[in-house]
Design a protein around this motif. Structure first.
Motif, PDB file in Angstrom:
ATOM      1  N   ASP A   1      -0.110  36.406 -36.010  1.00 23.17           N
ATOM      2  CA  ASP A   1       1.282  37.064 -35.090  1.00 23.17           C
ATOM      3  C   ASP A   1       1.923  36.879 -34.125  1.00 23.17           C
ATOM      4  OD1 ASP A   1       2.534  37.521 -38.056  1.00 23.17           O
ATOM      5  OD2 ASP A   1       1.297  39.625 -38.092  1.00 23.17           O
ATOM      6  N   LEU A   2       0.650  37.081 -32.858  1.00 26.39           N
ATOM      7  CA  LEU A   2      -0.654  36.464 -31.496  1.00 26.39           C
ATOM      8  C   LEU A   2       0.093  35.379 -32.159  1.00 26.39           C
ATOM      9  CD1 LEU A   2      -3.734  38.413 -31.175  1.00 26.39           C
ATOM     10  CD2 LEU A   2      -1.559  39.018 -30.793  1.00 26.39           C
ATOM     11  N   MET A   3      -0.019  34.644 -32.501  1.00 28.05           N
ATOM     12  CA  MET A   3       0.099  33.071 -31.970  1.00 28.05           C
ATOM     13  C   MET A   3       1.774  32.690 -32.207  1.00 28.05           C
ATOM     14  SD  MET A   3      -2.649  30.787 -34.032  1.00 28.05           S
ATOM     15  CE  MET A   3      -1.314  29.171 -34.432  1.00 28.05           C
ATOM     16  N   MET A   4       2.339  33.717 -33.440  1.00 24.14           N
ATOM     17  CA  MET A   4       4.250  33.838 -33.025  1.00 24.14           C
ATOM     18  C   MET A   4       4.459  34.253 -31.823  1.00 24.14           C
ATOM     19  SD  MET A   4       4.655  33.523 -37.558  1.00 24.14           S
ATOM     20  CE  MET A   4       6.759  33.582 -37.059  1.00 24.14           C
ATOM     21  N   GLU A   5       4.534  35.225 -31.498  1.00 25.24           N
ATOM     22  CA  GLU A   5       4.558  35.880 -30.365  1.00 25.24           C
ATOM     23  C   GLU A   5       5.116  35.153 -28.242  1.00 25.24           C
ATOM     24  OE1 GLU A   5       1.980  39.548 -29.589  1.00 25.24           O
ATOM     25  OE2 GLU A   5       3.381  40.052 -31.194  1.00 25.24           O
ATOM     26  N   HIS A   6       3.525  33.896 -28.692  1.00 22.39           N
ATOM     27  CA  HIS A   6       3.858  33.073 -27.566  1.00 22.39           C
ATOM     28  C   HIS A   6       4.163  32.086 -28.165  1.00 22.39           C
ATOM     29  CE1 HIS A   6       0.590  36.139 -26.865  1.00 22.39           C
ATOM     30  NE2 HIS A   6       0.787  35.908 -25.298  1.00 22.39           N
ATOM     31  N   GLY A   7       4.846  31.403 -28.922  1.00 17.52           N
ATOM     32  CA  GLY A   7       5.316  29.987 -29.496  1.00 17.52           C
ATOM     33  C   GLY A   7       4.326  29.335 -29.995  1.00 17.52           C
ATOM     34  N   ALA A   8       3.298  29.555 -30.676  1.00 14.34           N
ATOM     35  CA  ALA A   8       2.409  28.552 -30.854  1.00 14.34           C
ATOM     36  C   ALA A   8       2.279  28.573 -32.899  1.00 14.34           C
ATOM     37  CB  ALA A   8       1.042  28.982 -30.633  1.00 14.34           C
TER      38      ALA A   8
ATOM     39  N   ASN B   1       0.771  28.882 -43.932  1.00  8.12           N
ATOM     40  CA  ASN B   1       0.012  27.346 -44.037  1.00  8.12           C
ATOM     41  C   ASN B   1      -0.444  27.611 -42.675  1.00  8.12           C
ATOM     42  OD1 ASN B   1       0.181  25.378 -46.286  1.00  8.12           O
ATOM     43  ND2 ASN B   1       2.458  25.454 -45.439  1.00  8.12           N
ATOM     44  N   ASP B   2      -0.513  28.468 -41.724  1.00  8.83           N
ATOM     45  CA  ASP B   2      -1.107  29.203 -40.555  1.00  8.83           C
ATOM     46  C   ASP B   2      -2.414  30.003 -40.932  1.00  8.83           C
ATOM     47  OD1 ASP B   2       0.347  27.357 -39.184  1.00  8.83           O
ATOM     48  OD2 ASP B   2       1.376  28.818 -37.809  1.00  8.83           O
ATOM     49  N   ILE B   3      -1.743  30.593 -41.718  1.00  6.41           N
ATOM     50  CA  ILE B   3      -3.335  32.258 -42.945  1.00  6.41           C
ATOM     51  C   ILE B   3      -3.973  31.109 -42.963  1.00  6.41           C
ATOM     52  CG2 ILE B   3      -3.522  34.150 -44.259  1.00  6.41           C
ATOM     53  CD1 ILE B   3      -0.290  34.748 -43.236  1.00  6.41           C
ATOM     54  N   ARG B   4      -3.479  30.492 -44.318  1.00  4.40           N
ATOM     55  CA  ARG B   4      -4.677  29.234 -45.230  1.00  4.40           C
ATOM     56  C   ARG B   4      -5.923  28.968 -44.056  1.00  4.40           C
ATOM     57  NH1 ARG B   4       0.597  27.488 -48.690  1.00  4.40           N
ATOM     58  NH2 ARG B   4       0.221  28.804 -50.405  1.00  4.40           N
ATOM     59  N   ILE B   5      -4.957  28.206 -43.508  1.00  6.29           N
ATOM     60  CA  ILE B   5      -5.510  27.273 -41.582  1.00  6.29           C
ATOM     61  C   ILE B   5      -6.517  27.818 -41.414  1.00  6.29           C
ATOM     62  CG2 ILE B   5      -5.811  26.106 -40.051  1.00  6.29           C
ATOM     63  CD1 ILE B   5      -3.126  24.400 -41.203  1.00  6.29           C
TER      64      ILE B   5
ATOM     65  N   LEU C   1      -8.129  45.100 -25.788  1.00  7.51           N
ATOM     66  CA  LEU C   1      -9.151  45.357 -26.370  1.00  7.51           C
ATOM     67  C   LEU C   1      -9.469  46.045 -27.526  1.00  7.51           C
ATOM     68  CD1 LEU C   1     -11.105  46.694 -23.572  1.00  7.51           C
ATOM     69  CD2 LEU C   1     -11.426  45.372 -24.603  1.00  7.51           C
ATOM     70  N   ILE C   2      -8.898  46.629 -27.992  1.00 10.88           N
ATOM     71  CA  ILE C   2      -7.417  47.131 -29.301  1.00 10.88           C
ATOM     72  C   ILE C   2      -7.372  46.130 -30.589  1.00 10.88           C
ATOM     73  CG2 ILE C   2      -5.775  48.361 -31.015  1.00 10.88           C
ATOM     74  CD1 ILE C   2      -7.503  50.114 -28.740  1.00 10.88           C
ATOM     75  N   THR C   3      -6.763  44.923 -30.044  1.00 15.43           N
ATOM     76  CA  THR C   3      -6.355  43.214 -30.833  1.00 15.43           C
ATOM     77  C   THR C   3      -8.661  42.865 -30.939  1.00 15.43           C
ATOM     78  OG1 THR C   3      -4.986  43.229 -29.579  1.00 15.43           O
ATOM     79  CG2 THR C   3      -5.227  41.279 -30.632  1.00 15.43           C
ATOM     80  N   ALA C   4      -8.965  42.682 -29.829  1.00 18.62           N
ATOM     81  CA  ALA C   4     -10.521  42.958 -30.287  1.00 18.62           C
ATOM     82  C   ALA C   4     -11.131  43.668 -31.083  1.00 18.62           C
ATOM     83  CB  ALA C   4     -11.077  42.736 -28.807  1.00 18.62           C
TER      84      ALA C   4
ATOM     85  N   HIS D   1     -10.181  40.712 -45.850  1.00 17.55           N
ATOM     86  CA  HIS D   1     -10.122  41.112 -44.877  1.00 17.55           C
ATOM     87  C   HIS D   1      -9.887  39.299 -44.216  1.00 17.55           C
ATOM     88  CE1 HIS D   1     -11.900  44.340 -45.910  1.00 17.55           C
ATOM     89  NE2 HIS D   1     -12.721  44.341 -46.321  1.00 17.55           N
ATOM     90  N   THR D   2     -10.565  38.869 -44.125  1.00 20.13           N
ATOM     91  CA  THR D   2     -10.220  36.847 -43.867  1.00 20.13           C
ATOM     92  C   THR D   2      -8.592  36.487 -43.412  1.00 20.13           C
ATOM     93  OG1 THR D   2     -12.133  35.959 -45.181  1.00 20.13           O
ATOM     94  CG2 THR D   2     -10.759  35.152 -43.786  1.00 20.13           C
ATOM     95  N   VAL D   3      -7.559  36.632 -44.723  1.00 17.42           N
ATOM     96  CA  VAL D   3      -6.860  37.117 -44.854  1.00 17.42           C
ATOM     97  C   VAL D   3      -5.626  37.677 -43.454  1.00 17.42           C
ATOM     98  CG1 VAL D   3      -4.100  37.975 -45.661  1.00 17.42           C
ATOM     99  CG2 VAL D   3      -6.172  36.314 -46.839  1.00 17.42           C
ATOM    100  N   GLY D   4      -6.544  38.804 -43.371  1.00 20.92           N
ATOM    101  CA  GLY D   4      -6.451  40.359 -42.590  1.00 20.92           C
ATOM    102  C   GLY D   4      -6.503  39.777 -41.073  1.00 20.92           C
ATOM    103  N   PHE D   5      -7.492  39.077 -41.526  1.00 21.83           N
ATOM    104  CA  PHE D   5      -7.216  38.275 -39.904  1.00 21.83           C
ATOM    105  C   PHE D   5      -6.410  37.393 -39.446  1.00 21.83           C
ATOM    106  CE2 PHE D   5     -10.046  35.172 -37.382  1.00 21.83           C
ATOM    107  CZ  PHE D   5      -9.889  35.938 -36.194  1.00 21.83           C
ATOM    108  N   ALA D   6      -6.387  36.607 -40.183  1.00 18.67           N
ATOM    109  CA  ALA D   6      -5.703  35.158 -40.216  1.00 18.67           C
ATOM    110  C   ALA D   6      -4.125  35.401 -40.116  1.00 18.67           C
ATOM    111  CB  ALA D   6      -6.042  34.647 -40.977  1.00 18.67           C
TER     112      ALA D   6
END
Length: 1010
Positions: free
Chosen positions: A235-242, A249-253, A449-452, A225-230
């Motif tokens: 994916d949201l960070m990549m959509e905004h270029g972060a 490694n981002d998922i791990r961190i 809100l769905i993302t939340a 479940h934690t990896v699903g959240f990560a």
């Protein structure tokens, strides 16, 4: 004073026991609870039953009214427990000033020396059924599949088949919920959740294995479940270029940071964890509300381009039927993807120790959670299938042009002004519920809100698993079923939080988060959950089918047959999901099951397996009643007069050699005393059985209290056993000191006669070093089985377990020695059968069996061939037969003189002039005395026993065991002392153990096949 009668209008309430107020209401005075108040009411040395100045009237009673404390295993703070009066107090002699032990043991009593009152212990945090079970289960059931996969499943299977998948999954979880409710309401539930329910129902073997793998599955589920959240955050960070490093490694961190924060919330206490769960629940509710509002709102052009047209009947009709696509496009393919989203119903049960009333909260909360989550799945499936088409391009330029013929337009969107023909034909559509996993976000009134909601569902599930795993593991550690895990069972704080287990769960979760690829692990987790569901349902079925009086769940809305059906379905689904993962799960269960069966942990939880074992044994015993005895199925079922089993281990080990895994062995112990609680405890103490189990001897134990040894043995001879499983051979030790106490020796011989009267075979074992190893000698004993100390259990019940396990000659390998059988008289074949059974054991297998028979010198060869032919027909495998003609010779005078000295003190000088009528009264007073007539009448037998001893010394000096036909003395013609002298002279001065055997003169061997 005359006693009142019933018709004197006596007020019975006047004779009611006057209990002190502190006893009636359970409260203590400022000075604490006065124990004497209890005994004044319920009887002891200070009670009215023992005061000579006060006599009990006809209506006064010591009976106590029903009390909660009589049945509880713990006590309430601030007062001592009350105990019911013992049976001895109610019916014993009122002049007895002793204070017998209570039936209920005192547990947790505080010291009476404490004058100051302590503060009551702090009340730990406890939850009701809504916050503790329903919300927790709903959060654990809801997950990313609800948000990201349910629209796609609806597109594949259609609304109708999706409802079938949802209802089938909910039926399985619902039946499991009913089974869980039944088990949870069959007694007081403590901490440990799923493990506690299964282990206390099915026993430690299956319960322990499921507890361990369920705790591990929950720990790995935290990582999943934690990896699903990560992944969602990444994916949201990549959509905004972060991007921090790269996607993996981002998922791990993010995963490590997230699980660390969740660990902090969990270790802060259940109160904080529960508040966080409520927050996640509110977030999910808001996301649901946003979605429902979005389905009602008119569709914008952007949403129409993505396939959303609000509620349309034609969209509902089109999406109602399946449209399978891709390799996973099948009913079971969709079912395998959806079913994990229906699991999580045990989240509330897993924190059973933190609930106010688990027997109410678990059934109510679990079933309500299943109902509401099923309702939400059905609603979302129906609404998204009524509003969104399967395929859409997402391009605003794909509106239907007026010049385009309607027949050239493909798909349902053509009727709503859109033309997605190109992407449908080319299979390049990126939107629509068949292609776009974020369809709920697109439909929602406010997409974030769905993302939340996704964040809330994943984090709440991870948090629930992070709490469940340590709670289950802590209970498992406290039961000490497996080695090296007890360290993690320690609890801290008022809630006994398993902080060490939390850290272990965190480490396991972190290891799997670092892998960052759980596609191969997820099926194993689902299979472990399904394995738990199968065993819960089987537990409910098994407890019901055994008809145990202890199975009385207050939750009645369950069916044992539905539970069995659901258990089978769970196993089938395990293999349908991933067959190799199912094999791994079942393999782990059987491995842990085998370990527990091998170790045999010392726990007794009254499981249904115990009830089932009783039922099976009872049914088989009753079934034997219709089976007639047959000589081919004869088994020597032995009643062994050991006294306390630990006192005569050699006798026990010899009998165990030919009864283990073959027939019945029962150790008999006679306590010679008047009937009293202490005597009954000595006779029936479980410590005797514990000693037998510690020695790994498969034997029953039966102790009786009797006024004398002979009476007690008669009880055992006539009452031991059950149905056809009852003894038919009596084994006892030889009484070496028979000359010192002739009255007890007379009882010994009478026991042999009683056994013969009851058609028992009889065996007497004599060893040069003796049989009784009990030390030091006890003063209160029955001298009847062996050389002076036997029968009464004067050892304290607890000390028998610590009694040293003496090594005997019958436990050692015998090598290439001989077993010498002196088959001198035909007793039915028991003299041959017992040595044959010995040779089937490894420690006796290399021994050579020699058979000696009496015969005549001139017919020696003929008699040998005749006996050898008979033995071959019995198929015993004995080849060495020797005929001994000299057993009929006269014994040496020195041995005859020794025999005469042996019986000399029992001789009666006969006066020929004395009236012979005076002899019978004298014989009745001292039946062990030997007259000249007795000696002359039995002279031939006496001389034969003396001669046989000489033969044994010549032929069997180095044998491992001597088995010889035991002589029989005729009752009334052979005094007891003369009979014992025969047995003594026959077996004296022999190094090898001597087993004297006499069957009941009925065949125990046959050479026929029917």
């Amino acid at each position: 004073m005359e006693r009142p009668t019933a018709n004197d209008n006596v007020n019975l309430s006047a004779y009611r026991p006057s209990l002190p107020l502190s006893v009636l209401n359970g409260k203590t005075s400022s000075g604490g609870f006065d124990e004497s108040d209890y005994y004044q009411c319920y009887g002891d040395g200070n009670s009215m039953t023992s005061r000579p100045s006060i006599a009990l009237s006809a209506y006064e009673t010591l009976d106590a009214p029903p009390q909660y404390d009589f049945y509880a295993n713990s006590q309430a703070w601030g007062r001592k427990r009350r105990f019911r009066p013992s049976l001895h107090q109610l019916h014993g002699n009122s002049e007895d000033d002793s204070r017998p032990p209570m039936y209920e043991e005192r547990e947790g009593d505080t010291s009476e020396d404490e004058d100051e009152e302590k503060e009551p212990p702090p009340e730990p945090t406890r939850f009701g059924w809504v916050q503790g079970v329903m919300i927790r289960c709903m959060l654990n059931i809801w997950g990313v599949i609800l948000y990201l996969r349910l629209p796609w499943i609806t597109a594949q299977a259609g609304i109708g088949m999706t409802w079938v998948i949802i209802l089938l999954s909910s039926t399985i979880t619902g039946i499991t919920g009913l089974s869980t409710s039944a088990i949870a309401t069959n007694g007081k539930v403590k901490g440990g959740g799923t493990y506690f329910l299964i282990s206390r129902s099915l026993g430690p073997e299956l319960g322990g294995s499921i507890g361990l793998i369920f705790a591990f599955a929950n720990a790995v589920a935290v990582a999943m479940h934690t990896v699903g959240f990560a992944e969602t955050v990444t994916d949201l960070m990549m959509e905004h270029g972060a991007v921090m490093v790269d996607r993996t490694n981002d998922i791990r961190i993010i995963g490590i940071i997230t699980v660390t924060c969740l660990l902090g919330i969990s270790m802060a206490g259940m109160a904080w964890e529960s508040k966080a769960q409520i927050l996640f629940f509110l977030v999910i509710m808001v996301s649901f509300a946003s979605y429902i509002v979005g389905t009602i709102m008119p569709a914008s052009v952007e949403k129409q381009a993505k396939g959303f047209f609000s509620y349309k009947a034609d969209i509902f009709a089109t999406n109602f039927v399946p449209n399978w696509r891709g390799p996973e496009g099948s009913f079971f393919g969709m079912f395998s993807i959806f079913f994990p989203s229906a699991t999580g119903i045990l989240a509330g049960a897993n924190i059973s120790g933190d609930l106010k009333n688990p027997t109410v909260a678990i059934p109510r909360g679990t079933l309500m959670a299943i109902f509401w989550t099923t309702f939400s799945y059905l609603v979302i499936s129906a609404t998204v299938g009524s509003c969104v088409v399967r395929d859409a391009s997402g391009s605003l330029n794909d509106t239907l042009s007026p010049s385009t013929p309607i027949d050239d337009c493909v798909g349902l969107p053509c009727q709503h002004g859109w033309d997605f023909t190109e992407c449908i034909n080319n299979k390049t559509c990126t939107y629509g519920i068949s292609n776009y996993y974020q369809s709920l976000s697109m439909v929602s009134a406010f997409g974030p809100l769905i993302t939340a909601g996704i964040f809330g569902a994943t984090l709440s599930s991870a948090l629930a698993c992070l709490v469940s795993a340590p709670k289950v593991f802590q209970c498992l550690c406290k039961d000490h079923l497996y080695p090296l895990i007890g360290f993690f069972g320690k609890g801290y704080g008022k809630n006994h939080e398993p902080l060490r287990a939390y850290l272990l769960t965190y480490i396991i979760a972190a290891c799997f988060i670092i892998i960052a690829e759980l596609n191969a692990i997820a099926p194993i987790i689902s299979n472990f959950y399904l394995c738990s569901y199968a065993l819960i349902n089987f537990s409910c079925f098994h407890a019901s089918i055994t008809n145990s009086p202890g199975w009385r769940p207050s939750f009645r809305f369950y069916s044992k047959w539905l539970s069995l059906l659901c258990a089978v379905i769970c196993v089938v689904i395990m293999f349908l999901l991933t067959w190799w993962a199912a094999l791994i799960a079942i393999g782990v269960v059987f491995f842990l099951l085998g370990y527990t069966l091998y170790k045999k942990p010392d726990v007794n939880w009254g499981s249904s397996l115990q009830a089932s074992s009783y039922n099976m044994a009872l049914n088989h015993c009753v079934g034997l009643n219709v089976v007639e005895d047959h000589v081919k199925n004869y088994r020597p079922q032995c009643l062994v007069l050991t006294g306390p089993p630990s006192s005569r281990p050699a006798l026990l080990d010899l009998v165990n050699c030919f009864t283990k895994d073959l027939s019945l062995m029962m150790c008999g112990n006679v306590v010679t005393a008047d009937s009293s609680p202490s005597a009954v405890e000595k006779a029936s103490s479980n410590s005797h059985v514990s000693w037998l189990n510690q020695r790994k001897t498969k034997s029953f134990y039966r102790g009786v209290v009797a006024p004398d040894l002979r009476c007690g043995v008669n009880m055992l001879l006539q009452g031991a056993g059950l149905g056809r499983i009852k003894p038919n051979v009596l084994l006892m030790g030889f009484k070496k000191d028979w000359r010192s106490e002739p009255s007890i020796a007379n009882n010994y011989i009478n026991i042999l006669h009683d056994a013969f009267d009851l058609q028992y075979g009889v065996c007497v074992l004599r060893m040069k070093e003796g049989l009784d190893v009990s030390s030091p000698p006890q003063s209160h004993v029955n001298r009847g089985f062996d050389e002076g100390q036997d029968s009464i259990n004067t050892i304290s019940p607890g000390s028998l377990i610590r009694t040293p396990q003496h090594t005997t000659v019958f436990q050692k390998k015998q090598g290439k020695k001989t077993i010498d059988i002196y088959w001198l008289s035909d007793d039915g074949g028991l003299t041959l059968l017992l040595p044959y059974l010995l040779t089937r054991r490894k420690r006796w297998a290399r021994c050579k069996v020699r058979i000696f028979v009496g015969g005549e010198t001139d017919k020696k060869d003929e008699q040998k061939e005749e006996v050898l032919s008979l033995i071959k027909k019995f198929r015993l495998g004995f080849q060495d037969v020797e005929v001994i003609p000299d057993i009929y010779q006269n014994p040496q005078p020195v041995n005859v003189h020794h025999f005469e000295n042996m019986i000399g003190r029992f001789r009666v000088d006969s006066n020929p002039k004395q009236d012979s009528d005076s002899d019978p009264p004298r014989q009745q007073e001292k039946p062990w005395m030997i007259t000249n007539q007795d000696l002359e009448r039995n002279m031939a037998k006496s001389l034969r026993q003396i001669r046989l001893n000489e033969v044994l010394l010549d032929y069997s000096r180095d044998a491992a065991l001597i088995v010889i036909t035991m002589p029989v003395g005729r009752r009334g013609s052979c005094p007891s002392s003369l009979y014992l002298a025969w047995l003594d002279i026959l077996s004296r001065d022999l190094r090898a153990p001597v087993l004297m055997v006499r069957g009941n003169q009925e065949s125990v061997l046959t050479f026929y096949c029917q």
